[in-house]
Design an enzyme around this catalytic site. Structure first.
Site, PDB file in Angstrom:
ATOM      1  CG  PHE A   1      -1.979   1.024   1.242  1.00  0.00           C
ATOM      2  CD1 PHE A   1      -3.111   0.858   0.468  1.00  0.00           C
ATOM      3  CD2 PHE A   1      -1.844   2.175   2.002  1.00  0.00           C
ATOM      4  CE1 PHE A   1      -4.107   1.831   0.465  1.00  0.00           C
ATOM      5  CE2 PHE A   1      -2.831   3.150   2.003  1.00  0.00           C
ATOM      6  CZ  PHE A   1      -3.964   2.980   1.229  1.00  0.00           C
TER       7      PHE A   1
ATOM      8  CB  SER B   1       0.639   4.956   3.613  1.00  0.00           C
ATOM      9  OG  SER B   1      -0.018   3.771   4.042  1.00  0.00           O
ATOM     10  CE  LYS B   2       1.093  -1.444   5.443  1.00  0.00           C
ATOM     11  NZ  LYS B   2      -0.205  -0.823   5.121  1.00  0.00           N
ATOM     12  CG  ASN B   3       8.659   0.084   5.362  1.00  0.00           C
ATOM     13  OD1 ASN B   3       7.711  -0.623   5.030  1.00  0.00           O
ATOM     14  ND2 ASN B   3       9.761  -0.418   5.886  1.00  0.00           N
TER      15      ASN B   3
END
Length: 378
Positions: free
Chosen positions: A190, A192-194
């Site tokens: 996704f 927004s993940k790192n």
């Protein structure tokens, strides 16, 4: 000074030309689903996660579902997991027809507590214990759960172990990478993940060649060869574009992780210098490689008022997660009530995520801490 919770535009500017080149390559090829870019990404992720196999899928939520399907988990089965996590963890269990069995968290790491696990299993009747077929620990916020006792319990009871590592790619537990310790590791890309794609995407890691083949069949409606179906699967295929973006970004991930870790260290120093360590409990690095997908503080009083104040000051925050899963309306049928998992419930009222992305400046970090200090002075 405005400090957003996340600024993906800043990251994009550093890799813009590389991204545009690979996007053009995919558009020119017109090969959009699976294919060589997905295969290349799978090989890179497997190597990074220290596993023999990785299978690209359509999302992190679907990674959980397809891992449960591959493990043969279904109606009549039970899966142990934590109530303090994103909905998809227990939602996937319910989606395959199994029953989530919750175990409370360790209040320091926010991950499933092995001691509570022992007590929960000891208190089960024989029928419930026999129904448990898997355990699904979550590596929350970028830090691995305490896996050795969980793995030991799983071996004793012959459970499948599915790591929910959606927030933890690159995190380590005693030198072992997230996703390499259980039978399956489930990751989310996704945005927004790192390590984020340009839309939904995910991957399942496994140490088993048999499960690798089964996962690949399941993501294509159980098809092998074409139009011949050995089992009922689903459409869990990954787009080539998302795979290419992830593969490209993976080359930068360790540097971005170092940036997040440096920002976490800066926060600790700034909170200490501001004299705020009594009002704000900082995250604890229980395991040896916390990758800080989130930087979550604990505020014992007026968390919501603090969050509202920071929003007015232009400081982005988020609550991960305001309602534990046992208190969600859709899980009323499980029969839980308030107070059943008190540490998860307490965390839901006290936790607050601050900006931690690697492109933050020292001035922005200082502004966050200064605004929190102003709230308490007021």
């Amino acid at each position: 000074m405005n400090v957003p919770l996340l600024d993906l535009k800043a990251q994009y500017q550093t890799i813009r030309e590389e991204i545009r080149k690979v996007v053009d390559e995919i558009c020119d090829s017109q090969y959009f689903i699976l294919g060589p870019h997905v295969e290349a990404m799978e090989a890179k992720i497997a190597a990074y996660c220290q596993t023999p196999h990785a299978v690209g899928v359509s999302s992190g939520s679907d990674a959980l579902i397809i891992a449960l399907m591959a493990a043969g988990i279904g109606a009549g089965d039970a899966v142990i997991t934590t109530p303090y996590t994103f909905f998809a963890t227990a939602g996937a269990v319910a989606r395959v027809g199994a029953r989530p069995l919750f175990v409370d968290i360790d209040p320091v790491s926010y991950n499933l507590d092995p001691g509570a696990l022992e007590n929960t299993v000891a208190a089960m009747d024989n029928g419930t214990r026999a129904a448990v077929k898997a355990i699904l620990p979550v590596h929350l916020y970028g830090q691995c759960a305490d896996m050795d006792p969980i793995l030991d319990m799983a071996r004793r009871h012959n459970w499948v172990v599915i790591e929910d590592a959606a927030q933890a790619i690159g995190a380590e537990y005693k030198g072992r990478r997230a996703g390499s310790m259980g039978d399956f590791g489930c990751f989310s890309f996704f945005p927004s993940k790192n390590l984020g794609a340009f839309g939904d995407g995910g991957v399942v890691t496994t140490t088993s060649a048999e499960m690798d083949q089964r996962l690949r069949m399941l993501r294509m409606h159980g098809m092998e060869p074409k139009y011949y179906h050995r089992m009922i699967g689903g459409n869990f295929r990954l787009d080539a574009l998302q795979a290419a973006v992830v593969a490209l970004k993976l080359d930068y991930l360790d540097g971005w992780t170092s940036g997040r870790q440096a920002n976490a260290a800066a926060y600790r120093r700034l909170f200490q210098e501001a004299g705020l360590v009594q009002q704000v409990q900082l995250p604890v690095e229980v395991q040896n490689r916390h990758i800080y997908n989130q930087f979550v503080i604990r505020v014992t009083h007026d968390r919501d008022a603090l969050r509202a104040w920071l929003g007015e000051q232009g400081i982005g925050t988020e609550v991960y997660y305001p309602v534990p899963l046992h208190q969600q309306e859709c899980f009323n049928y499980l029969g839980h009530g308030d107070g059943d998992f008190p540490l998860s419930e307490q965390a839901a009222t006290q936790s607050l995520a601050l900006p931690i992305y690697p492109e933050l400046s020292e001035a922005q970090l200082a502004a966050v801490v200064e605004r929190i200090g102003a709230f308490y002075k007021a």
